[in-house]
Scaffold this active site. Structure first.
Site, mmCIF file in Angstrom:
data_model
loop_
_atom_site.group_PDB
_atom_site.id
_atom_site.type_symbol
_atom_site.label_atom_id
_atom_site.label_comp_id
_atom_site.label_asym_id
_atom_site.label_seq_id
_atom_site.Cartn_x
_atom_site.Cartn_y
_atom_site.Cartn_z
ATOM 1 N N LYS A 105 36.963 -0.596 -21.003
ATOM 2 C CA LYS A 105 35.910 0.325 -21.430
ATOM 3 C C LYS A 105 35.573 1.237 -20.253
ATOM 4 O O LYS A 105 35.337 0.761 -19.142
ATOM 5 C CB LYS A 105 34.664 -0.448 -21.864
ATOM 6 C CG LYS A 105 33.402 0.404 -22.009
ATOM 7 C CD LYS A 105 32.147 -0.447 -22.176
ATOM 8 C CE LYS A 105 30.877 0.394 -22.026
ATOM 9 N NZ LYS A 105 29.646 -0.410 -22.176
ATOM 10 N N TRP A 145 31.086 0.613 -29.787
ATOM 11 C CA TRP A 145 29.755 0.737 -30.417
ATOM 12 C C TRP A 145 28.629 0.913 -29.403
ATOM 13 O O TRP A 145 27.476 0.608 -29.701
ATOM 14 C CB TRP A 145 29.445 -0.477 -31.308
ATOM 15 C CG TRP A 145 30.469 -0.739 -32.348
ATOM 16 C CD1 TRP A 145 31.032 0.166 -33.207
ATOM 17 C CD2 TRP A 145 31.088 -1.980 -32.650
ATOM 18 N NE1 TRP A 145 31.950 -0.440 -34.023
ATOM 19 C CE2 TRP A 145 32.009 -1.760 -33.701
ATOM 20 C CE3 TRP A 145 30.952 -3.275 -32.145
ATOM 21 C CZ2 TRP A 145 32.779 -2.768 -34.246
ATOM 22 C CZ3 TRP A 145 31.735 -4.276 -32.689
ATOM 23 C CH2 TRP A 145 32.626 -4.028 -33.726
ATOM 24 N N HIS A 146 28.943 1.416 -28.236
ATOM 25 C CA HIS A 146 27.919 1.599 -27.215
ATOM 26 C C HIS A 146 27.523 3.077 -27.099
ATOM 27 O O HIS A 146 27.195 3.545 -26.016
ATOM 28 C CB HIS A 146 28.411 1.077 -25.865
ATOM 29 C CG HIS A 146 28.700 -0.400 -25.858
ATOM 30 N ND1 HIS A 146 29.369 -1.031 -24.833
ATOM 31 C CD2 HIS A 146 28.412 -1.368 -26.771
ATOM 32 C CE1 HIS A 146 29.487 -2.333 -25.118
ATOM 33 N NE2 HIS A 146 28.913 -2.549 -26.285
ATOM 34 N N TYR A 147 27.565 3.794 -28.196
ATOM 35 C CA TYR A 147 27.225 5.217 -28.160
ATOM 36 C C TYR A 147 25.730 5.392 -27.893
ATOM 37 O O TYR A 147 24.906 4.526 -28.202
ATOM 38 C CB TYR A 147 27.645 5.911 -29.453
ATOM 39 C CG TYR A 147 27.191 5.251 -30.732
ATOM 40 C CD1 TYR A 147 25.953 5.527 -31.284
ATOM 41 C CD2 TYR A 147 28.017 4.349 -31.413
ATOM 42 C CE1 TYR A 147 25.532 4.933 -32.461
ATOM 43 C CE2 TYR A 147 27.615 3.753 -32.589
ATOM 44 C CZ TYR A 147 26.365 4.043 -33.104
ATOM 45 O OH TYR A 147 25.957 3.442 -34.269
#
Length: 586
Positions: free
Chosen positions: A418, A518-520
Site C-alpha cells: 500500500k 478502502w482507505h480513501y
C-alpha cells in the site's frame, strides 16, 4: 480479481461462543448489546429537538455521539442498519459476504471510481469497522503533530477505544513467515507486537477477539448516557437546514431525513442553539464520500456545480469535494505447496521508502467475490491452472492440477503493498440530487511520480520476502516472480483501461493492477473546508469530523485514528462549551 476478491480469499472459519462485554450481555445468536436507545427511523416523531445532531454512525460518529451524550441530548442518524444479528458482519468465518453483497439492503454500497477501480462505502452502524479486515494500528507521531492534536490526549483516547475494540492477534505460520521474511529483506528493526506506528516490522492489533467476534465502533456506544442518546437506523439525511435572514453567516439549525418507508422527518437543534450559534451544533460524520456530498446537497460547495443541479447556493465553497485520495494497493497471489492457515492482516512492514507490506492467507470464499466483478470462478481456476502447469511442469502435470484444482488453485495467500499518503489527489462531484446515489469520485491513482516509485519499491520488497529463507516452505522455487506478476496481470482486477504490457515494467504493473484498500479520504480537509476546530468555514453551528478531513491516511489503517478522533473532538467540544458557559474546563 478485485480488491473484494483479495479480501474475501483470506476469510476463515472460527467458532465462538457467547460473549460478555463490560456487563453488556450478548444473546445466544450474537445480536450484540441491547441498546435501548437504538430505533428504526420509522418510529421517529415528525419533528424532534436535540443539542447535537450527528449524521453518520461510523468510526467517528459512534464515539463522538457517545462522548457528547454525557451531558447533552444527542441524535445519531445512520443510513444503514445494525451490525448486530448479522453473522456476515460479526463472525470472522463469514468475512467477505457483506462486501460481495451488492443488494439494496447490503451493509456495503458498491461504487466504481471514475478511474475504474471497484470500491465500497459502508452503510451500517459502525461504518467501515463493521466491514473491514480488522487491522488496528495507531497513526505515526508525525501525523499527530502535523494535525495539531495534543499527543497526550491522543494516546489517552486511543486507549479509551482499545479497551473495547482492539486485541492482540494469534500469529501463526504464514504471518510469522512474513515477519521473518521482511526482516531478511531489510525492513528493520523487529518491533514485536505494538499498536504504535514505528518504522520496521511489527505485529499490529485486530478488532477480532480470540473467539473470532468482530468489535466495531458501535460497541463504543456502551459508554453512552442512554438517557441522552437516540440512534436512528435506516435514516437518510437529504439536507441540512440553514437560517440566513438577518445573519452574518448562515446558521445550521436542523436536518431533513427520510425513513425506510419514505416518510420525511425533521430534527432541529434546541432553541438556545439558534440564539447562541456556538452552542448546539450539527456534525457531519458521514465519511469521505458522504460528508462532502451532503454539504453540496445542502448548498455548501462549488457554486457552478450546485446551480447546474438547481441547488440553492448557501455558501460558494469551491474546495468541498477537492483533495480526494485513495491509497493504491497492489496484491500478488503466492501459491503454496503446503496447506496455509487462514489469517487476516496481522504483520506489517513499515518501510522508509513509503510503502507498507502486508499479507493474508487462506482461500475459502472466491465464488462470492466473483459476483462483484461479474466473473466466474473458472476464470481464476484457469489462470491458476496456467501458472501451475506452465510455471512448474516437472512437478505438476495438467491432469493432476485439473483433478485437484478446487483446492490447489486457491492454496496460498496474498502479499500486498500500500502506498503511503498518497501524494496523488482527485475530486468528488455530485451526479444527482438523490442522497442515496453515489457521487462521482476521481482519485487520480499514481498521478504523482513519487507514488508510482513507492509502489515499485514495494513490489520489489515483496519479491525479496517471497525469495527469503523464512518464506521458503510457502513457495514453489520453480515458479519465477514474473509468473506471479503475470497471473495477477492476466485477471480483471479493475476496470482501468490498460495502456501497455504489464510485464514491460513494474511501473506498468502498478498502474494496470491497482486496487483499493478502502482507505480513501479527503473532500472536507482542515484549512480548506473546515478550520482546526473542524468547523465548516463560512457557516455557523456545523462541523465535519471523519475521514473526509484527512490529507493522508493515518498509519497503516485509519480506523483506530478515526475512532480516536471522534472521542478527541467530543471531549474538546464539551470542554469548549463548559468554558463558554461556566468559565471552567475539565
Amino acid at each position: 480479481m478485485s480488491t473484494f476478491v483479495f479480501w474475501i480469499l483470506i476469510a476463515g472459519i472460527v467458532n465462538f461462543g457467547s460473549l460478555c462485554l463490560n456487563g453488556l450481555s450478548y444473546t445466544d445468536d450474537q445480536r450484540g448489546p441491547k441498546y435501548a436507545f437504538v430505533h428504526e427511523a420509522t418510529s421517529a416523531p415528525a419533528i424532534s429537538y436535540y443539542h447535537y445532531i450527528i449524521v453518520g454512525g461510523g468510526a467517528a460518529g459512534c464515539p463522538l455521539a457517545t462522548t457528547l451524550s454525557s451531558n447533552y441530548n444527542v441524535l445519531l442518524i445512520e443510513r444503514g442498519g445494525s451490525p448486530y444479528g448479522n453473522p456476515n458482519i460479526t463472525n470472522l468465518n463469514s468475512f467477505g459476504y457483506s462486501l460481495s453483497d451488492i443488494s439494496a439492503n447490503s451493509p456495503s454500497q458498491r461504487f466504481i471510481s471514475e478511474d475504474g477501480v471497484v470500491n465500497s462505502r459502508a452503510r451500517v452502524l459502525g461504518g467501515g469497522t463493521s466491514l473491514n479486515a480488522g487491522f488496528y494500528s495507531r497513526a505515526e507521531t508525525k501525523y499527530v503533530k502535523d494535525s495539531s492534536w495534543d499527543g497526550k490526549l491522543v494516546n489517552e483516547f486511543y486507549e479509551w477505544v482499545e479497551k473495547i475494540v482492539a486485541f492482540k492477534p494469534k500469529v501463526e505460520a504464514w504471518q510469522s513467515a512474513l515477519r521473518d521474511g521482511l526482516l531478511e529483506a531489510g525492513v528493520l528493526p523487529n518491533n514485536g507486537f505494538t499498536f504504535d506506528h514505528i518504522n520496521g516490522t511489527k505485529i499490529g492489533g485486530t478488532i477480532f477477539d480470540s473467539n473470532g467476534h468482530r468489535h466495531t465502533a458501535a460497541d463504543l456506544l456502551q459508554y453512552a448516557n442512554p438517557k441522552r442518546l437516540t440512534v436512528l437506523l435506516h435514516a437518510t439525511v437529504s439536507r441540512i437546514l440553514f437560517k440566513t435572514k438577518g445573519k452574518q453567516k448562515p446558521v445550521a439549525y436542523g436536518v431533513i431525513f427520510t425513513d425506510a418507508s419514505g416518510i420525511k422527518h425533521k430534527a432541529y437543534m434546541n432553541k438556545e442553539g439558534l440564539e447562541s450559534p456556538n452552542n448546539n451544533e450539527i456534525i457531519l460524520s458521514a465519511g469521505a464520500l458522504g460528508s462532502p456530498q451532503l454539504l453540496m446537497l445542502s448548498g455548501v460547495g462549488p457554486a457552478a456545480q450546485l446551480r447546474s443541479l438547481n441547488i440553492t447556493v448557501v455558501v460558494d465553497q469551491p474546495l468541498v469535494g477537492q483533495g480526494m485520495s485513495d491509497n493504491p494497493m497492489n496484491a500478488i497471489f503466492i501459491p503454496s505447496p503446503i496447506d496455509v492457515e487462514v489469517s487476516l492482516v496481522q504483520v506489517v512492514g513499515i518501510t522508509e521508502f513509503g510503502s507498507y507490506i502486508e499479507a493474508t492467507s487462506g482461500a475459502n470464499y472466491i465464488e462470492r467475490a466473483m459476483k462483484i466483478i461479474g466473473n466466474d470462478t473458472k476464470d481464476f481456476r484457469m489462470a491458476s491452472l496456467h501458472l501451475y502447469t506452465n510455471g512448474s511442469p516437472k512437478q505438476r502435470t495438467p491432469i493432476e492440477v485439473t483433478t485437484n484444482l478446487n483446492s490447489a488453485a486457491f492454496k496460498g495467500g496474498f502479499m500486498l503493498q500500500k502506498v503511503v499518503g498518497p501524494l496523488s489527489t482527485g475530486f468528488l462531484e455530485l451526479k444527482t440530487k438523490n442522497p442515496n446515489a453515489n457521487p462521482l469520485v476521481t482519485f487520480n491513482y499514481f498521478k504523482e511520480p513519487e507514488d508510482i516509485q513507492r509502489c515499485v519499491s514495494g513490489v520489489k520488497t515483496i519479491e525479496k520476502v517471497i525469495a527469503s529463507r523464512a518464506f521458503s516452505k510457502f513457495r514453489y522455487d520453480d515458479i519465477p516472480f514474473q509468473t506471479l506478476l503475470d497471473l495477477i496481470s492476466g485477471f480483471p482486477v479493475n476496470l482501468v483501461p490498460k495502456t501497455g504490457n504489464d510485464s514491460t515494467s513494474l511501473e506498468q504493473f502498478c498502474k494496470n493492477t491497482v486496487m483499493t484498500l478502502w482507505h480513501y479520504h479527503g473532500g472536507c480537509q482542515v484549512g480548506k473546508v473546515i478550520d482546526h476546530d473542524y468547523k465548516v468555514l463560512g457557516v455557523d453551528s456545523l462541523r465535519v469530523i471523519d475521514g473526509s478531513t484527512y490529507f493522508g491516511s493515518p498509519g497503516t489503517n485509519p480506523q483506530a485514528t478515526t475512532m480516536m478522533l471522534g472521542r478527541y473532538m467530543g471531549i474538546k467540544i464539551l470542554n469548549e462549551r463548559r468554558l463558554r458557559l461556566h468559565g471552567t474546563m475539565e
